[in-house]
Enzyme design. Structure first.
Site, short mmCIF file in Angstrom:
data_model
loop_
_atom_site.label_atom_id
_atom_site.label_comp_id
_atom_site.label_asym_id
_atom_site.label_seq_id
_atom_site.Cartn_x
_atom_site.Cartn_y
_atom_site.Cartn_z
N ARG A 63 0.81 -1.22 0.00
CA ARG A 63 0.00 0.00 0.00
C ARG A 63 0.84 1.27 0.00
O ARG A 63 0.31 2.36 -0.17
CB ARG A 63 -0.99 -0.03 1.17
CG ARG A 63 -2.11 -1.03 0.90
CD ARG A 63 -3.08 -1.07 2.03
NE ARG A 63 -2.90 -2.23 2.88
CZ ARG A 63 -3.27 -2.31 4.15
NH1 ARG A 63 -3.79 -1.26 4.74
NH2 ARG A 63 -3.10 -3.41 4.82
N GLU A 96 14.33 -8.54 9.04
CA GLU A 96 13.20 -9.25 9.64
C GLU A 96 12.40 -8.32 10.54
O GLU A 96 12.95 -7.37 11.09
CB GLU A 96 13.71 -10.40 10.52
CG GLU A 96 14.18 -11.59 9.73
CD GLU A 96 14.39 -12.82 10.63
OE1 GLU A 96 14.57 -13.89 10.07
OE2 GLU A 96 14.36 -12.66 11.88
C1 PRP Z 1 -0.17 -3.09 6.56
C2 PRP Z 1 -0.02 -1.61 6.28
C3 PRP Z 1 1.38 -1.33 6.75
C4 PRP Z 1 1.55 -2.29 7.94
C5 PRP Z 1 1.38 -1.56 9.24
O1 PRP Z 1 0.44 -3.81 5.52
O2 PRP Z 1 -0.16 -1.35 4.88
O3 PRP Z 1 2.34 -1.65 5.76
O4 PRP Z 1 0.51 -3.28 7.80
O5 PRP Z 1 1.48 -2.43 10.33
P1 PRP Z 1 2.60 -2.31 11.45
O6 PRP Z 1 2.83 -0.85 11.75
O7 PRP Z 1 1.98 -3.01 12.63
O8 PRP Z 1 3.82 -3.00 10.95
P2 PRP Z 1 0.32 -5.37 5.30
O9 PRP Z 1 1.53 -6.04 5.85
O10 PRP Z 1 -1.01 -5.82 5.84
O11 PRP Z 1 0.37 -5.60 3.73
P3 PRP Z 1 -0.13 -4.79 2.44
O12 PRP Z 1 0.37 -3.37 2.48
O13 PRP Z 1 0.52 -5.58 1.36
O14 PRP Z 1 -1.63 -4.84 2.39
MG MG Z 2 1.46 -2.51 3.99
#
Ligand code: PRP
Ligand code: MG
Length: 178
Positions: A63, A96
């Site tokens: 995103r 990671e």
């Molecule tokens: C979601 C969002 C951020 C992250 C935030 O992405 O777009 O990248 O989670 O979460 P955090 O602050 O707890 O790390 P996701 O990993 O769901 O994947 P996507 O962007 O591919 O939908």
């Molecule tokens: Mg994301």
């Protein structure tokens, strides 16, 4: 600007119980849907960065790939993707990070940034901060000149911003008290 932010806030769509019961999912897709909203969003996202000498916008899959390239183009900067494992074809650095269930990894091309770069790292949402902190570490370890971080949305109660050193300017347009 305040007026635009209010409209953007009202445009974010709340989806209850997605992807699992109990989660209030903040859907950003309505922000991109109309030309008015996309243009307002672009304008307020860029507000802080026009005079910062940004040379690269780094976007986080998936995103962060929507507004990242738009901001890069507007700033006269390049765009660099950070991707999930196994997607980038050339040599990568890898980091990671903790997800809700287990660990995940992200990668960046080794030759994508240099020590002269002023970098804006962008993602749509700051939740726990795990994803952005991993991205920040990747970029920092590449020895760039300066790093800025921005989001469309920040979930304040999860205190993701606490992971980052104070001198990093972290900007989020819309804050939720959850
Ligand atoms: C979601 C969002 C951020 C992250 C935030 O992405 O777009 O990248 O989670 O979460 P955090 O602050 O707890 O790390 P996701 O990993 O769901 O994947 P996507 O962007 O591919 O939908
Ligand atoms: Mg994301």
């Amino acid at each position: 600007k305040e007026e635009k932010l209010l409209i953007l806030r009202e445009t974010v769509r709340n989806i209850p119980d997605f992807p699992i019961p109990g989660i209030q999912f903040k859907d950003v897709t309505p922000l991109f849907k109309t030309k008015e909203s996309l243009s307002n969003l672009t304008e307020v996202l860029l507000d802080e960065y026009k005079d910062k000498g940004i040379t690269k916008v780094v976007g986080i899959e998936s995103r962060g790939f929507i507004m990242g390239p738009i901001m890069a183009l507007e700033l006269g900067a390049g765009f660099v993707p950070i991707r999930k494992p196994g997607k980038l074809p050339a040599e990568v650095f890898e980091q990671e990070y903790e997800k809700e269930y287990g660990v995940d990894k992200i990668q960046i091309h080794k030759d994508s940034l240099s020590k002269d770069d002023v970098v804006l790292i962008h993602d749509d949402l700051l939740a726990t901060g795990g994803t952005m902190y991993a991205a920040y570490k990747l970029v920092k370890d590449m020895g760039v000149k300066k790093i800025y971080v921005n989001f469309i949305i920040e979930l304040d109660a999860l205190e993701g911003r606490k992971l980052f050193p104070k001198e990093i300017g972290i900007n989020s347009l819309i804050h939720y008290d959850i």
